[in-house]
Design a protein around this motif. Sequence first.
Motif, PDB file in Angstrom:
ATOM      1  N   ALA A  83      -8.155   6.671  -6.486  1.00 41.70           N
ATOM      2  CA  ALA A  83      -9.337   5.926  -6.039  1.00 41.70           C
ATOM      3  C   ALA A  83      -8.941   4.548  -5.512  1.00 41.70           C
ATOM      4  O   ALA A  83      -9.470   4.087  -4.491  1.00 41.70           O
ATOM      5  CB  ALA A  83     -10.321   5.787  -7.206  1.00 41.70           C
ATOM      6  N   LEU A  84      -8.000   3.894  -6.204  1.00 42.30           N
ATOM      7  CA  LEU A  84      -7.525   2.580  -5.758  1.00 42.30           C
ATOM      8  C   LEU A  84      -6.802   2.691  -4.417  1.00 42.30           C
ATOM      9  O   LEU A  84      -6.928   1.814  -3.560  1.00 42.30           O
ATOM     10  CB  LEU A  84      -6.591   1.983  -6.814  1.00 42.30           C
ATOM     11  CG  LEU A  84      -6.044   0.577  -6.540  1.00 42.30           C
ATOM     12  CD1 LEU A  84      -7.181  -0.430  -6.450  1.00 42.30           C
ATOM     13  CD2 LEU A  84      -5.053   0.176  -7.636  1.00 42.30           C
TER      14      LEU A  84
ATOM     15  N   LEU B 166      -7.077  -6.317  -0.426  1.00 39.33           N
ATOM     16  CA  LEU B 166      -7.975  -5.816  -1.472  1.00 39.33           C
ATOM     17  C   LEU B 166      -7.209  -5.535  -2.760  1.00 39.33           C
ATOM     18  O   LEU B 166      -7.755  -5.667  -3.861  1.00 39.33           O
ATOM     19  CB  LEU B 166      -8.676  -4.535  -0.998  1.00 39.33           C
ATOM     20  CG  LEU B 166      -9.671  -4.701   0.157  1.00 39.33           C
ATOM     21  CD1 LEU B 166     -10.172  -3.346   0.620  1.00 39.33           C
ATOM     22  CD2 LEU B 166     -10.835  -5.581  -0.273  1.00 39.33           C
TER      23      LEU B 166
ATOM     24  N   TYR C 284      -7.785   7.153 -11.256  1.00 40.01           N
ATOM     25  CA  TYR C 284      -7.964   5.742 -10.893  1.00 40.01           C
ATOM     26  C   TYR C 284      -6.999   5.335  -9.781  1.00 40.01           C
ATOM     27  O   TYR C 284      -7.399   4.641  -8.836  1.00 40.01           O
ATOM     28  CB  TYR C 284      -7.751   4.843 -12.108  1.00 40.01           C
ATOM     29  CG  TYR C 284      -7.862   3.367 -11.759  1.00 40.01           C
ATOM     30  CD1 TYR C 284      -9.114   2.769 -11.648  1.00 40.01           C
ATOM     31  CD2 TYR C 284      -6.722   2.601 -11.498  1.00 40.01           C
ATOM     32  CE1 TYR C 284      -9.232   1.430 -11.287  1.00 40.01           C
ATOM     33  CE2 TYR C 284      -6.831   1.266 -11.143  1.00 40.01           C
ATOM     34  CZ  TYR C 284      -8.086   0.682 -11.039  1.00 40.01           C
ATOM     35  OH  TYR C 284      -8.204  -0.632 -10.674  1.00 40.01           O
TER      36      TYR C 284
ATOM     37  N   ILE D 180      -7.383   4.883  -2.041  1.00 37.93           N
ATOM     38  CA  ILE D 180      -8.394   5.069  -0.993  1.00 37.93           C
ATOM     39  C   ILE D 180      -9.124   3.756  -0.717  1.00 37.93           C
ATOM     40  O   ILE D 180      -9.341   3.383   0.441  1.00 37.93           O
ATOM     41  CB  ILE D 180      -9.391   6.170  -1.414  1.00 37.93           C
ATOM     42  CG1 ILE D 180      -8.662   7.521  -1.534  1.00 37.93           C
ATOM     43  CG2 ILE D 180     -10.546   6.268  -0.417  1.00 37.93           C
ATOM     44  CD1 ILE D 180      -9.503   8.613  -2.153  1.00 37.93           C
ATOM     45  N   TYR D 181      -9.489   3.039  -1.777  1.00 37.96           N
ATOM     46  CA  TYR D 181     -10.218   1.775  -1.628  1.00 37.96           C
ATOM     47  C   TYR D 181      -9.397   0.741  -0.862  1.00 37.96           C
ATOM     48  O   TYR D 181      -9.904   0.060   0.035  1.00 37.96           O
ATOM     49  CB  TYR D 181     -10.574   1.247  -3.018  1.00 37.96           C
ATOM     50  CG  TYR D 181     -11.117  -0.162  -3.024  1.00 37.96           C
ATOM     51  CD1 TYR D 181     -12.410  -0.441  -2.576  1.00 37.96           C
ATOM     52  CD2 TYR D 181     -10.331  -1.226  -3.480  1.00 37.96           C
ATOM     53  CE1 TYR D 181     -12.912  -1.735  -2.588  1.00 37.96           C
ATOM     54  CE2 TYR D 181     -10.816  -2.524  -3.493  1.00 37.96           C
ATOM     55  CZ  TYR D 181     -12.108  -2.776  -3.042  1.00 37.96           C
ATOM     56  OH  TYR D 181     -12.592  -4.056  -3.047  1.00 37.96           O
ATOM     57  N   SER D 182      -8.114   0.638  -1.195  1.00 42.71           N
ATOM     58  CA  SER D 182      -7.260  -0.393  -0.598  1.00 42.71           C
ATOM     59  C   SER D 182      -6.737  -0.020   0.773  1.00 42.71           C
ATOM     60  O   SER D 182      -6.054  -0.820   1.423  1.00 42.71           O
ATOM     61  CB  SER D 182      -6.073  -0.694  -1.520  1.00 42.71           C
ATOM     62  OG  SER D 182      -5.292   0.467  -1.732  1.00 42.71           O
TER      63      SER D 182
ATOM     64  N   TRP E 256       0.838  -1.204   0.000  1.00 46.08           N
ATOM     65  CA  TRP E 256       0.000   0.000   0.000  1.00 46.08           C
ATOM     66  C   TRP E 256       0.873   1.254   0.000  1.00 46.08           C
ATOM     67  O   TRP E 256       0.546   2.235  -0.669  1.00 46.08           O
ATOM     68  CB  TRP E 256      -0.920   0.005   1.219  1.00 46.08           C
ATOM     69  CG  TRP E 256      -1.943   1.105   1.166  1.00 46.08           C
ATOM     70  CD1 TRP E 256      -3.158   1.079   0.547  1.00 46.08           C
ATOM     71  CD2 TRP E 256      -1.815   2.422   1.737  1.00 46.08           C
ATOM     72  NE1 TRP E 256      -3.812   2.285   0.701  1.00 46.08           N
ATOM     73  CE2 TRP E 256      -3.013   3.131   1.420  1.00 46.08           C
ATOM     74  CE3 TRP E 256      -0.835   3.061   2.470  1.00 46.08           C
ATOM     75  CZ2 TRP E 256      -3.218   4.434   1.824  1.00 46.08           C
ATOM     76  CZ3 TRP E 256      -1.043   4.380   2.881  1.00 46.08           C
ATOM     77  CH2 TRP E 256      -2.230   5.052   2.558  1.00 46.08           C
TER      78      TRP E 256
ATOM     79  N   GLN F  39      -8.363   0.045   3.297  1.00 44.56           N
ATOM     80  CA  GLN F  39      -9.042  -0.841   4.246  1.00 44.56           C
ATOM     81  C   GLN F  39      -8.247  -2.113   4.520  1.00 44.56           C
ATOM     82  O   GLN F  39      -8.435  -2.768   5.534  1.00 44.56           O
ATOM     83  CB  GLN F  39     -10.414  -1.232   3.687  1.00 44.56           C
ATOM     84  CG  GLN F  39     -11.285  -0.041   3.332  1.00 44.56           C
ATOM     85  CD  GLN F  39     -12.522  -0.466   2.556  1.00 44.56           C
ATOM     86  OE1 GLN F  39     -13.333  -1.239   3.057  1.00 44.56           O
ATOM     87  NE2 GLN F  39     -12.658   0.007   1.336  1.00 44.56           N
TER      88      GLN F  39
ATOM     89  N   VAL G 233      -9.619  -7.043  -8.812  1.00 43.82           N
ATOM     90  CA  VAL G 233      -8.930  -5.751  -8.730  1.00 43.82           C
ATOM     91  C   VAL G 233      -7.651  -5.769  -9.566  1.00 43.82           C
ATOM     92  O   VAL G 233      -7.332  -4.797 -10.261  1.00 43.82           O
ATOM     93  CB  VAL G 233      -8.608  -5.403  -7.257  1.00 43.82           C
ATOM     94  CG1 VAL G 233      -7.760  -4.131  -7.175  1.00 43.82           C
ATOM     95  CG2 VAL G 233      -9.895  -5.233  -6.461  1.00 43.82           C
TER      96      VAL G 233
END
Length: 410
Positions: A288-289, A299, A285, A291-293, A239, A295, A305
């Motif tokens: 956004a990825l 992910l 993109y 922020i999504y990952s 990450w 968590q 993905v």
Amino acid sequence: MSRLPFLFIITGIFGFVMYHAFSLLSLTGWLGDELRGPEGWFHAHLFVLGWATMLAMGAIYQLIHVILQSNIYSLLLGYCHYFFFTIGLTGMLYGFICGDVHWIAGSATLALIGILLFGWNMAVTLFRASQWNPVTVSAACSCLYLVLTGLSGMLMGLNFAFGQWNGLHERLFGAHIWMGTLGWFGMLITGFSYKMLPMFYLSHDYSIRLQKIVLVLWNAAIITGVIAFLTGIKDGLLWFALLLLSAAIICYVYHLEQIQEKRHKKNPGPGIRWSVYVSRAFAVYVVALLIYSAQGTDLLLHPRVVLLSGWVYLGGWVSLTILGYASKIVPFLWWTHKYGKQAGRPGVPLMAGMLSERYVQWGLIAMVGGSLLLVSGILINLAEVMMVGGTILSLISIAYIANIALVFKR
């Protein structure tokens, strides 16, 4: 001008057509299968090596002359590189189709020899010129990552054949993909854009500070990601690599805006404009990825993905950027080769008349539309949408590249 760049460019165009022809035959159905199988390997290597890498190598052989204002170290090495790489790649693709490990191993060795010859040729050329700046350093880094990608691929093949180094195969696979995509293509596109965009926009007196920042951040993202895969310590580290990449691409896109602000030419052509547009979309993109990952790192490695990100990056940013640049580079190289010494004489066509910008504009719009539909199908996991989007993309892509190939008849 040497014929060497044209060998790679024409072969790359052929590889591009073959990739989309095979995709049409399967109606892009291969995307729904396991990508870690022979069919997935075939399509992935045909796209990455047979199309994008082949054309990129041809462009490098010519553009490095423009950047350094000196010839490459050895044309003979260049032709040897083409021979080994092309024969090796062809054999690899045949091996993937037949599922023949011996064919794959022998052919991969030939392809690796070609890559090593290319890396040596570029290294000597760059060190002899000794013109170190963000453009040349990026070019050197991209070639280094290509060599490392080839070597890691060969290690994976040895591991697969002999079953040694238990547990290392998956780690090598991750590093192989990371260096080949973000390292080879990422460094190449960002570095050469620093030279190409100002040239086509006629931009002057812009700061290059962000070029150095992008160079550091992008390399840091690659190295961090490789360490994460090779050590198996992916939690947090992967990450963090994505965070570094996000910072790099944001700085890169902002720098493209700086170049545009200092332009003296309003319209550089649709291919160049779209290369900027897709860079902005890629930045959105990646953020956004990120922020999504946030968590959880797991992910990022979810198969859906990974597939989605691969298409956004390779099928979107890398491919569309190369296609956009090709609409300018190919006519320029061919006109210079065929008519450069006859410029101004009666009957000699203008460079601007070699390729219709209207066709380039609509071709890119249609390919973006097909790509968005295909990506949407992957996102919602609906095979019918993927099939329609992939079919549209392949049909338009073949028409687009055929239009560029017709330049060689003018």
